[in-house]
Design a protein around this motif. Sequence first.
Motif, PDB file in Angstrom:
ATOM      1  N   SER A 100      15.604  -6.171  -1.488  1.00 36.74           N
ATOM      2  CA  SER A 100      14.594  -5.133  -1.280  1.00 36.74           C
ATOM      3  C   SER A 100      14.296  -4.399  -2.587  1.00 36.74           C
ATOM      4  CB  SER A 100      15.071  -4.147  -0.216  1.00 36.74           C
ATOM      5  OG  SER A 100      14.194  -3.064  -0.116  1.00 36.74           O
ATOM      6  N   ASP A 101      15.347  -4.029  -3.312  1.00 35.44           N
ATOM      7  CA  ASP A 101      15.160  -3.342  -4.597  1.00 35.44           C
ATOM      8  C   ASP A 101      14.402  -4.229  -5.583  1.00 35.44           C
ATOM      9  OD1 ASP A 101      16.568  -1.245  -3.502  1.00 35.44           O
ATOM     10  OD2 ASP A 101      18.454  -1.725  -4.517  1.00 35.44           O
ATOM     11  N   THR A 102      14.768  -5.506  -5.632  1.00 33.37           N
ATOM     12  CA  THR A 102      14.117  -6.445  -6.548  1.00 33.37           C
ATOM     13  C   THR A 102      12.649  -6.624  -6.194  1.00 33.37           C
ATOM     14  OG1 THR A 102      16.193  -7.636  -6.804  1.00 33.37           O
ATOM     15  CG2 THR A 102      14.208  -8.806  -7.445  1.00 33.37           C
ATOM     16  N   GLN A 103      12.348  -6.792  -4.910  1.00 32.64           N
ATOM     17  CA  GLN A 103      10.966  -6.996  -4.479  1.00 32.64           C
ATOM     18  C   GLN A 103      10.112  -5.753  -4.724  1.00 32.64           C
ATOM     19  OE1 GLN A 103       9.549  -9.949  -3.342  1.00 32.64           O
ATOM     20  NE2 GLN A 103      11.499 -10.757  -4.050  1.00 32.64           N
ATOM     21  N   ARG A 104      10.686  -4.576  -4.485  1.00 34.04           N
ATOM     22  CA  ARG A 104       9.951  -3.333  -4.749  1.00 34.04           C
ATOM     23  C   ARG A 104       9.657  -3.174  -6.238  1.00 34.04           C
ATOM     24  NH1 ARG A 104       9.900   0.196  -0.263  1.00 34.04           N
ATOM     25  NH2 ARG A 104      11.361  -0.485   1.337  1.00 34.04           N
ATOM     26  N   ALA A 105      10.632  -3.510  -7.070  1.00 34.66           N
ATOM     27  CA  ALA A 105      10.428  -3.422  -8.523  1.00 34.66           C
ATOM     28  C   ALA A 105       9.356  -4.415  -8.967  1.00 34.66           C
ATOM     29  CB  ALA A 105      11.742  -3.692  -9.258  1.00 34.66           C
ATOM     30  N   GLU A 106       9.373  -5.617  -8.416  1.00 34.22           N
ATOM     31  CA  GLU A 106       8.367  -6.621  -8.755  1.00 34.22           C
ATOM     32  C   GLU A 106       6.978  -6.160  -8.323  1.00 34.22           C
ATOM     33  OE1 GLU A 106       6.464 -10.087 -10.054  1.00 34.22           O
ATOM     34  OE2 GLU A 106       8.376  -9.165 -10.597  1.00 34.22           O
ATOM     35  N   TYR A 107       6.883  -5.577  -7.128  1.00 38.45           N
ATOM     36  CA  TYR A 107       5.597  -5.072  -6.653  1.00 38.45           C
ATOM     37  C   TYR A 107       5.101  -3.936  -7.551  1.00 38.45           C
ATOM     38  CZ  TYR A 107       2.005  -2.954  -3.790  1.00 38.45           C
ATOM     39  OH  TYR A 107       0.809  -2.435  -3.357  1.00 38.45           O
ATOM     40  N   SER A 108       5.989  -3.039  -7.940  1.00 35.00           N
ATOM     41  CA  SER A 108       5.609  -1.937  -8.838  1.00 35.00           C
ATOM     42  C   SER A 108       5.134  -2.475 -10.181  1.00 35.00           C
ATOM     43  CB  SER A 108       6.784  -0.992  -9.056  1.00 35.00           C
ATOM     44  OG  SER A 108       7.129  -0.366  -7.852  1.00 35.00           O
ATOM     45  N   ARG A 109       5.813  -3.507 -10.687  1.00 33.01           N
ATOM     46  CA  ARG A 109       5.406  -4.112 -11.952  1.00 33.01           C
ATOM     47  C   ARG A 109       4.021  -4.737 -11.823  1.00 33.01           C
ATOM     48  NH1 ARG A 109       4.255  -8.531 -14.022  1.00 33.01           N
ATOM     49  NH2 ARG A 109       4.869  -9.808 -12.247  1.00 33.01           N
ATOM     50  N   ARG A 110       3.794  -5.476 -10.730  1.00 30.04           N
ATOM     51  CA  ARG A 110       2.495  -6.112 -10.510  1.00 30.04           C
ATOM     52  C   ARG A 110       1.397  -5.072 -10.310  1.00 30.04           C
ATOM     53  NH1 ARG A 110       2.312  -9.583  -5.847  1.00 30.04           N
ATOM     54  NH2 ARG A 110       0.355 -10.254  -6.737  1.00 30.04           N
ATOM     55  N   LEU A 111       1.729  -3.983  -9.634  1.00 31.32           N
ATOM     56  CA  LEU A 111       0.762  -2.912  -9.426  1.00 31.32           C
ATOM     57  C   LEU A 111       0.374  -2.270 -10.754  1.00 31.32           C
ATOM     58  CD1 LEU A 111      -0.703  -1.482  -7.104  1.00 31.32           C
ATOM     59  CD2 LEU A 111       1.187   0.140  -7.013  1.00 31.32           C
ATOM     60  N   ALA A 112       1.372  -1.996 -11.600  1.00 32.08           N
ATOM     61  CA  ALA A 112       1.108  -1.396 -12.911  1.00 32.08           C
ATOM     62  C   ALA A 112       0.321  -2.344 -13.816  1.00 32.08           C
ATOM     63  CB  ALA A 112       2.430  -1.010 -13.576  1.00 32.08           C
ATOM     64  N   ALA A 113       0.538  -3.640 -13.655  1.00 36.56           N
ATOM     65  CA  ALA A 113      -0.162  -4.629 -14.485  1.00 36.56           C
ATOM     66  C   ALA A 113      -1.559  -4.942 -13.950  1.00 36.56           C
ATOM     67  CB  ALA A 113       0.661  -5.909 -14.574  1.00 36.56           C
ATOM     68  N   GLY A 114      -1.902  -4.374 -12.802  1.00 33.57           N
ATOM     69  CA  GLY A 114      -3.217  -4.613 -12.223  1.00 33.57           C
ATOM     70  C   GLY A 114      -3.342  -5.954 -11.530  1.00 33.57           C
ATOM     71  N   GLU A 115      -2.216  -6.550 -11.151  1.00 33.91           N
ATOM     72  CA  GLU A 115      -2.220  -7.856 -10.505  1.00 33.91           C
ATOM     73  C   GLU A 115      -2.353  -7.776  -8.987  1.00 33.91           C
ATOM     74  OE1 GLU A 115       1.345  -9.758 -11.792  1.00 33.91           O
ATOM     75  OE2 GLU A 115       0.767  -9.726 -13.896  1.00 33.91           O
ATOM     76  N   VAL A 116      -2.241  -6.575  -8.428  1.00 32.10           N
ATOM     77  CA  VAL A 116      -2.377  -6.396  -6.986  1.00 32.10           C
ATOM     78  C   VAL A 116      -3.836  -6.009  -6.717  1.00 32.10           C
ATOM     79  CG1 VAL A 116      -1.597  -5.078  -4.983  1.00 32.10           C
ATOM     80  CG2 VAL A 116       0.018  -5.655  -6.789  1.00 32.10           C
ATOM     81  N   PRO A 117      -4.552  -6.842  -5.946  1.00 29.31           N
ATOM     82  CA  PRO A 117      -5.974  -6.550  -5.732  1.00 29.31           C
ATOM     83  C   PRO A 117      -6.182  -5.311  -4.857  1.00 29.31           C
ATOM     84  CG  PRO A 117      -5.306  -8.471  -4.450  1.00 29.31           C
ATOM     85  CD  PRO A 117      -4.137  -8.078  -5.284  1.00 29.31           C
ATOM     86  N   SER A 118      -7.179  -4.528  -5.231  1.00 26.88           N
ATOM     87  CA  SER A 118      -7.534  -3.345  -4.446  1.00 26.88           C
ATOM     88  C   SER A 118      -8.441  -3.776  -3.287  1.00 26.88           C
ATOM     89  CB  SER A 118      -8.265  -2.335  -5.325  1.00 26.88           C
ATOM     90  OG  SER A 118      -9.519  -2.873  -5.718  1.00 26.88           O
TER      91      SER A 118
END
Length: 119
Positions: free
Chosen positions: A68-86
């Motif tokens: 869970s911690d790893t997946q949340r960190a990965e999601y935060s990284r992708r969000l900061a990098a703009g890889e998560v579509p709005s």
Amino acid sequence: MPHFLMNLRHVPDDEAEEIRALFEEHGVDYYETPPSRWGISMGGFWTRDGAEAERARALLATYQQSRSDTQRAEYSRRLAAGEVPSFGQRLMRRPLTVLATLLAVALILGLSVAPFLSW
């Protein structure tokens, strides 16, 4: 008597592999039942012994917290990098799919609420 450890429905293959490796590494005597082809039975990890089940559950709890911690960190990284579509990006990429989904949600919501609104 068998002891159920974890449901395999909607578990990604990489997570299931990591759990198998965890059990093998710690010598947990487990067995696995696969999910059915039509989704009737869920499949899962099982043990035959109650004490082994408690040990496996403790390992699973630690593993799941770590994942869970790893997946949340990965999601935060992708969000900061703009890889998560709005929402706007999804709408521009697949307008019919997004609009059909919104229409389905509105229809279901309307059908669910309608009996309470008509006196």
